[in-house]
Enzyme design. Structure first.
Site, short mmCIF file in Angstrom:
data_model
loop_
_atom_site.label_atom_id
_atom_site.label_comp_id
_atom_site.label_asym_id
_atom_site.label_seq_id
_atom_site.Cartn_x
_atom_site.Cartn_y
_atom_site.Cartn_z
N VAL A 97 0.87 -1.16 0.00
CA VAL A 97 0.00 0.00 0.00
C VAL A 97 0.91 1.22 0.00
O VAL A 97 2.07 1.13 0.43
CB VAL A 97 -0.92 -0.02 1.25
CG1 VAL A 97 -0.09 0.00 2.54
CG2 VAL A 97 -1.91 1.14 1.24
N VAL A 246 7.08 -3.70 -10.13
CA VAL A 246 8.42 -3.71 -10.71
C VAL A 246 8.87 -5.15 -10.94
O VAL A 246 8.77 -6.00 -10.07
CB VAL A 246 9.40 -2.96 -9.79
CG1 VAL A 246 10.84 -3.16 -10.26
CG2 VAL A 246 9.05 -1.48 -9.75
N HIS A 550 9.90 -7.22 12.27
CA HIS A 550 11.00 -6.26 12.21
C HIS A 550 12.22 -6.83 11.48
O HIS A 550 13.34 -6.78 11.99
CB HIS A 550 11.44 -5.85 13.62
CG HIS A 550 10.38 -5.19 14.44
ND1 HIS A 550 10.45 -5.10 15.82
CD2 HIS A 550 9.22 -4.58 14.09
CE1 HIS A 550 9.39 -4.46 16.28
NE2 HIS A 550 8.62 -4.13 15.25
N HIS A 595 11.59 -0.68 18.24
CA HIS A 595 10.73 -0.84 17.07
C HIS A 595 11.36 0.03 15.97
O HIS A 595 11.69 1.19 16.21
CB HIS A 595 9.32 -0.37 17.40
CG HIS A 595 8.64 -1.22 18.43
ND1 HIS A 595 7.49 -1.92 18.19
CD2 HIS A 595 8.99 -1.51 19.72
CE1 HIS A 595 7.14 -2.61 19.27
NE2 HIS A 595 8.04 -2.36 20.22
#
Length: 620
Positions: A97, A246, A550, A595
């Site tokens: 998105v 792509v 992460h 984070h």
């Protein structure tokens, strides 16, 4: 026309002469593109596979965090079956998105310790230590300080010297907190964990209330698409094409040198090539940045050949060095008087009331984000002799195999041996059920103790898949994601640490005043026998570990070792290819105790500064 281009406007996009092309309109990509376009002599094209979603409440409303996982906004990747997890495969959400994963994450805004970033510079990446990154950390942020009453009630302390004002990303403390937060600091203090009143200043050790990436007035998510791109979408030199997939980088040989010339992509069912007069910046994230390099002929020869790809640049570290925060979600049953976000999902009337309160006043549970945080070193609850023994064991193992011993591993071992005051484990408590495995009983209420390992020894890879019958791997095939959780000597250390850390998590939940609202441990279930018997978490850890979303390191900076140690140099230039850079979480050589979103924004800011500096120098 520029801005949110639809398929009918791709011809407009293709008609531009770009000095720079950014592949990926995500967290770092939109930072790079927007900052580069501040120079009127630079024209930037952005190719993003997803669509804009400015008005979807699942993205904009803070209290709906997590609802976009597994939807059309998610690439829906998954790991290979992990032997360290009993053969389980884990979903790996990544944002598809405009805004990338900054549109999907849980909006936690924090920063690692000074030593986390200084370690990058220690590896030979000049300018990537704490002092070099601090101006870019501050440049991205517009911090809104809480008033005295908020600080007193919610322990929302800060030091303004380490925050930025006037940056695109709005940061603010939550307006609403779950019932458990009022007990968090006092409980942790009783266990010898001090409240950190300045956790952005180079040490996040201790207990603190988390800052969030949320706008203070509308209480909506503040992320790359709304903060960086949308306010500048009318710039004639900032051109975006969404829903553009792509396929490959166009690399051409000039003498003995490979040069990035353009990008091949599909849009509206048609294939196109867009050229650049300057540079291409890959910002596809830790999963797809190495994938794009490999399908374009840059990577490990054995991987490329097996995938049917011609080798252009032998770059052995592409897709390697994958590091991820490992997480567990221990569930406890809480008192019936506690209001939990789960009620909003199961009780239409409660959800309606919360939605109305949010719509009318921008208050209530729809503004709440998990904010009860602790970062502490292992030494807080593990004897130093045990840590030293584990570190010594790893050093002995590395001597047996010199190929396995790397500067990265030596830094991690040193953190065990030296008993440094770093956040080796994170705890985050919230009144909701975050476990994908535990299904609660009707009528009961639950809370979650999240636990995340910050400096994993476990090291995996992400590569394009091997092909048969003369076929070539493409971007259409999902890459092979193999984190190698709990595998090898280092993985064994990770596993032992997770068990010990889980025991301390249980202790936090058993300590008053937090324990006053907890009825019992629900997952794993408390022993029905002797309450004083030490619970063995080992099987549960293996069966319940999940990703913390992460991932980093798959196109990391090589530092002193150059192409033998990484994929890019400290100016983010891809080794062996002129005019090509990478700017996203994949460049991080070592994980951080934080984070990562605030750090990734900082990477984007620094990348844009480096690119503009080199562009101006070349034309001086």
């Amino acid at each position: 026309m520029n801005g949110d281009l639809s398929p009918s406007n791709r011809e407009t996009f293709l008609s531009h002469k770009f000095t720079h092309i950014v592949v990926g309109g995500g967290t770092a990509g939109l930072v790079v593109a927007t900052r580069l376009s501040e120079d009127p002599n630079i024209t930037v094209g952005i190719l993003e596979a997803g669509a804009p979603a400015y008005n979807d409440p699942r993205i904009t409303v803070p209290g709906k965090f997590g609802e976009t996982l597994g939807t059309q906004y998610d690439w829906q990747f998954a790991t290979t079956e992990q032997s360290g997890l009993g053969g389980r495969s884990l979903p790996w959400p990544r944002g598809r998105v405009l805004g990338g994963t900054s549109a999907l994450n849980f909006m936690t805004w924090n920063r690692g310790c000074r030593e986390d970033y200084d370690a990058w510079e220690e590896l030979g990446n000049e300018g990537w230590g704490w002092d070099g990154l601090m101006p870019f950390f501050k440049k991205t942020e517009n911090f809104h300080a809480p008033d005295a009453e908020h600080q007193k009630q919610h322990k929302s302390y800060y030091n303004k010297d380490f925050h930025g004002t006037g940056g695109p990303i709005e940061t603010v403390y939550s307006a609403h907190y779950g019932a458990s937060h009022q007990h968090w600091h006092e409980t942790c203090n009783k266990l010898g964990i001090n409240t950190n009143e300045s956790h952005f200043s180079g040490s996040n050790i201790g207990c603190w209330t988390s800052l969030t990436g949320v706008t203070p007035d509308t209480r909506e998510r503040s992320y790359a698409a709304t903060a960086y791109y949308r306010p500048n979408a009318k710039r004639s030199n900032l051109v975006l094409l969404t829903e553009a997939f792509v396929k490959e980088l166009v690399l051409e040989k000039e003498g003995e040198e490979w040069v990035a010339k353009g990008v091949k992509f599909t849009h509206g069912g048609e294939e196109h090539v867009v050229k650049t007069e300057g540079e291409i910046i890959i910002s596809c994230g830790s999963v797809q940045s190495p994938q794009l390099l490999e399908v374009s002929g840059v990577g490990r020869p054995e991987v490329l050949k097996a995938a049917g790809i011609d080798v252009k640049v032998d770059s052995p570290k592409v897709g390697e060095n994958l590091q991820e925060h490992m997480m567990t979600a221990m569930i406890v049953q809480v008192d019936d008087s506690v209001i939990t976000p789960d009620e909003l999902r199961s009780n239409p009337e409660a959800a309606k009331a919360a939605d109305e309160e949010y719509a009318l006043h921008r208050k209530g549970p729809r503004t709440a984000i998990p904010s009860s945080v602790v970062y502490i070193p292992f030494s807080h609850f593990i004897p130093s002799r045990e840590l030293h023994a584990l570190g010594s064991h790893l050093l002995a193992e590395s001597k047996k195999d010199s190929n396995r011993s790397t500067p990265r591993d030596r830094i991690l071992v040193d953190r065990l041996l030296a008993d440094k005051n770093l956040g080796q484990i994170e705890y985050n408590f919230d009144t909701a059920n975050y476990s994908p495995f535990f299904k609660g009983e009707p009528g009961k209420k639950y809370a979650t103790m999240l636990m995340m390992l910050q400096y994993p020894f476990s090291q995996g890879s992400i590569h394009i898949p091997p092909m048969k019958d003369g076929k070539k791997a493409t971007m259409d095939q999902k890459p092979i994601i193999d984190p190698k959780y709990y595998q090898g000597p280092g993985g064994e250390v990770d596993f032992k640490m997770m068990i010990a850390c889980q025991e301390f998590a249980d202790k936090i939940c058993s300590t008053k005043p937090l324990a006053d609202i907890i009825v019992a441990r629900a997952y794993p279930p408390a022993s029905p026998h002797d309450a004083n018997t030490k619970f063995d978490f080992s099987d549960w850890i293996r069966e319940s570990t999940i990703t913390d979303w992460h991932p980093i390191g798959t196109c990391s900076m090589g530092g002193k070792d150059g192409i033998k140690g990484g994929v890019i140099d400290d100016r983010l230039r891809v080794y062996g290819v002129k005019g090509l850079r990478v700017a996203d979480a994949s460049i991080m050589p070592l994980h951080i105790a934080a984070h990562p979103q605030a750090t990734i924004y900082g990477i984007g800011e620094k990348a844009a500064s480096l690119i503009r500096e080199d562009w101006e120098k070349a034309r001086a």
